[in-house]
Write a protein that holds these residues in place. Structure first.
Motif, PDB file in Angstrom:
ATOM      1  N   ASP A 191      41.076 -27.377  44.981  1.00 29.50           N
ATOM      2  CA  ASP A 191      40.570 -27.525  43.605  1.00 29.50           C
ATOM      3  C   ASP A 191      39.538 -28.664  43.548  1.00 29.50           C
ATOM      4  O   ASP A 191      38.453 -28.503  42.977  1.00 29.50           O
ATOM      5  N   HIS A 195      35.519 -28.343  42.540  1.00 25.07           N
ATOM      6  CA  HIS A 195      34.807 -29.091  41.480  1.00 25.07           C
ATOM      7  C   HIS A 195      33.524 -29.699  42.037  1.00 25.07           C
ATOM      8  O   HIS A 195      32.468 -29.652  41.398  1.00 25.07           O
ATOM      9  N   HIS A 260      35.644 -20.956  38.883  1.00 21.56           N
ATOM     10  CA  HIS A 260      36.643 -21.389  37.903  1.00 21.56           C
ATOM     11  C   HIS A 260      36.880 -20.313  36.843  1.00 21.56           C
ATOM     12  O   HIS A 260      38.018 -20.006  36.523  1.00 21.56           O
ATOM     13  N   HIS A 274      46.010 -22.610  40.769  1.00 23.90           N
ATOM     14  CA  HIS A 274      44.617 -22.766  40.341  1.00 23.90           C
ATOM     15  C   HIS A 274      43.626 -22.985  41.503  1.00 23.90           C
ATOM     16  O   HIS A 274      42.603 -22.303  41.603  1.00 23.90           O
ATOM     17  N   ASN A 278      40.561 -20.356  42.988  1.00 20.98           N
ATOM     18  CA  ASN A 278      39.128 -20.624  43.180  1.00 20.98           C
ATOM     19  C   ASN A 278      38.747 -20.381  44.635  1.00 20.98           C
ATOM     20  O   ASN A 278      37.776 -19.680  44.934  1.00 20.98           O
TER      21      ASN A 278
END
Ligand code: NAP
Ligand code: ZN
Length: 365
Positions: A191, A195, A260, A274, A278
């Motif tokens: 994650d 980002h 996302h 999560h 991704n």
């Protein structure tokens, strides 16, 4: 060049930072609501560190420890009722992204009791009571973002609450992350990586966000061999914690992008964590860039030679145990194509075919 830069959260970083800075809680009121998950904060020392400092500073507190992964609006509403009844003045959110994001939503609804989970999306201007964040995972970066991602069962997806709630303070202590299992460490590390990449390869990328991404990606690159070797040393934990917070600072400025938005369907309908939701899309996502100049720069920063090598690394880290069929690929693609906010963050022209291909090449092989 035109952009705004805003990151108002005060960060305290290091071992025992809560113990050393407990006096700061006093700035926010006389009664706190601690918001956390069901178990982990009780086991990793973060909850007792916060309780000790609240007691030492004569601050009353109550605890809501029912936040589930991918927190639902229904659970948020339950915590809001509790917080209103207890007349709390600020919130200490302890845990992974789920309790901290929930804290932000709870804070907005406690501050604005005329609103409820029924109409919270009808405006995006609301403020929150103060939030203090104590992250115990290294992935979401929520300790340095204004986002609060909640599960909206009516809309059948996860979505950002839409009110800008940066924590007032975040306490970053890698020791709380030492109890993370290897699987959760992988999910959350991916994650953080996602980002940094989605902020770097973003329509809104600017000199400030690129600066964060470049440093964060280098830190992630140093962590990657350790993650692959399952060598989750203190050095790994500290670096990954910073890569994650820096990733948060980057997406706070420019937002996330396609994976996302696309991954939320995999989490909502298939229960995929999560970060993995991704990461599973990443190889195909990176492949759709027509101009790969910045993609290659990103690979260089993490010391990976090619997209193929990155694909192999992700395959090694991610175990995909879900099936997504043709009908679901069509359904997710249609929904994603209507997610204007995410589509516009992708720097090249993108439409149904590209989104379809990312899902289809990932799942319909
Ligand atoms: P999480 O959903 O908060 O937690 C995952 C699991 O890890 C839970 O079972 C939790 O247990 C456990 N856990 C947490 N800390 C632990 C520790 N130190 N040791 C052992 N177990 C621990 O996971 P997350 O990946 O951090 O957060 C994901 C959420 O954040 C998603 O809803 C995602 O959409 C959101 N997100 C937000 C942003 C943002 O900017 N706001 C960005 C990206 C993602 P307990 O339940 O017992 O605590
Ligand atoms: Zn994320």
């Amino acid at each position: 060049m035109t952009f705004n830069y805003y990151m108002p959260t005060k960060l305290y970083v290091g071992s025992n930072v809560i113990e050393q800075n407990g006096h700061v809680f006093k700035e926010f009121g006389k009664k706190a609501l601690i918001v956390t998950g069901k178990k982990s904060a009780k086991l990793n020392g973060s909850l007792s560190d916060v309780e000790n400092q609240l007691k030492k500073n004569n601050i009353e507190y109550v605890i809501f420890d029912e936040i589930e992964e991918n927190p639902s609006l229904e659970t948020v509403a339950k915590a809001v009722n509790f917080g209103l009844k207890e007349v709390v003045e600020f919130i200490v959110g302890i845990g992974g992204g789920s309790p901290i994001d929930a804290s932000k939503a709870i804070g907005v609804l406690i501050k604005n009791p005329d609103y409820s989970i029924e109409n919270i999306f009808s405006t995006n201007q609301l403020k929150s009571i103060p939030i203090i964040a104590v992250p115990t995972t290294a992935g979401t970066g929520t300790e340095a973002t204004q986002y609060s991602i909640v599960t909206d069962n009516k809309a059948k997806t996860k979505r950002n609450l839409g009110h800008n709630v940066f924590p007032e303070i975040s306490f970053l202590d890698y020791r709380y992350m030492e109890s993370l299992s290897y699987d959760v460490t992988v999910n959350t590390s991916i994650d953080a990586f996602s980002h940094l990449v989605e902020a770097y390869l973003n329509t809104n990328a600017n000199v400030m966000s690129d600066m964060y991404c470049e440093k964060g990606l280098k830190l992630f690159g140093e962590c990657l061999p350790l993650l692959l070797d399952k060598n989750l040393s203190k050095g790994f934990r500290e670096k990954m914690m910073m890569a994650s917070t820096i990733g948060g600072m980057a997406i706070a400025q420019v937002g996330t992008s396609l994976p996302h938005g696309m991954g939320y369907h995999l989490t909502y309908f298939k229960g995929m964590p999560h970060g993995i939701a991704n990461g599973v899309l990443y190889k195909e996502y990176l492949n759709i860039f027509r101009d790969k100049t910045k993609v290659y720069k990103m690979l260089d920063m993490i010391n990976v030679k090619s997209l193929d090598e990155l694909g192999k690394i992700l395959d090694k880290l991610i175990k995909v145990d879900i099936v997504v069929n043709q009908e679901e690929v069509d359904q997710y693609t249609k929904s994603m194509v209507s997610n204007e906010a995410k589509l516009k963050n992708h720097p090249e022209k993108i439409g149904f075919d590209e989104i379809y291909n990312i899902y289809a090449n990932t799942f319909l092989k």
